[in-house]
Design a protein around this motif. Structure first.
Motif: not given
Length: 173
Positions: A6, A154, A8, A10-15
């Motif tokens: 990936r 993911r 990015e 940073k991941g999403t807060p949920a990740d």
């Protein structure tokens, strides 16, 4: 050669919460022998690339695929099944592992075979992209899966991956 799953950073807060939860569960259950529980092993089977693979698929939510090490099978992830209350818990027994008879003499026992099987398994379950948790040999397989089939992965959580053995050429950088 550079490997990037990936772009990015940073991941999403949920990740991020999921990865933190995986770390906590991994540390809390490390080196513990599975205890006999009243919970039934509701494993299923799926024909993938000409072989029958055993697995557990339980829960709803973001899918997390668990890949065992060289001396295990899907049953080693029993303590992590608690994740099925919030996530889709999927634990696979790869070809040549577990208690099923080998489909051949072992001539196809390669990482490439396991990566192809796992990719086809994810596609047949229509589960991708998945978070992949791997232990030991399962970590190597997960990493190779992410490199060859990044559309199916993911995120990765690798425990004792033995990364040096994942490099197959001294020219790979």
């Amino acid at each position: 050669m550079r490997v990037r799953v990936r772009s990015e950073s940073k991941g999403t807060p949920a990740d991020m919460r999921l990865m933190a939860l995986l770390v906590i569960i991994s540390v809390a259950t490390a080196c513990q022998a599975p205890r006999h529980t009243a919970r039934a092993d509701r494993s299923a089977t799926l024909l993938v690339n000409g072989v029958t693979l055993s697995f557990i698929d339980e829960g709803m939510g973001a899918p997390i695929l668990f890949l065992h090490g060289a001396v295990g099978d899907h049953r080693m992830w029993e303590f992590q099944r608690v994740l099925a209350t919030e996530y889709r818990f999927i634990a696979l027994t790869m070809r040549y592992f577990g208690i099923a008879p080998w489909p051949d003499s072992g001539a196809n026992f390669t990482q490439e075979t396991h990566v192809a099987d796992v990719a086809a398994f994810i596609e047949k379950l229509d589960a991708g992209p998945v978070f992949v948790v791997g232990h030991s040999y399962g970590s190597r397989t997960a990493l190779a899966l992410a490199v060859r089939h990044s559309d199916l992965v993911r995120g990765l959580f690798l425990n004792e991956p033995g990364l040096l053995s994942a490099v197959t050429s001294s020219s790979a950088r």
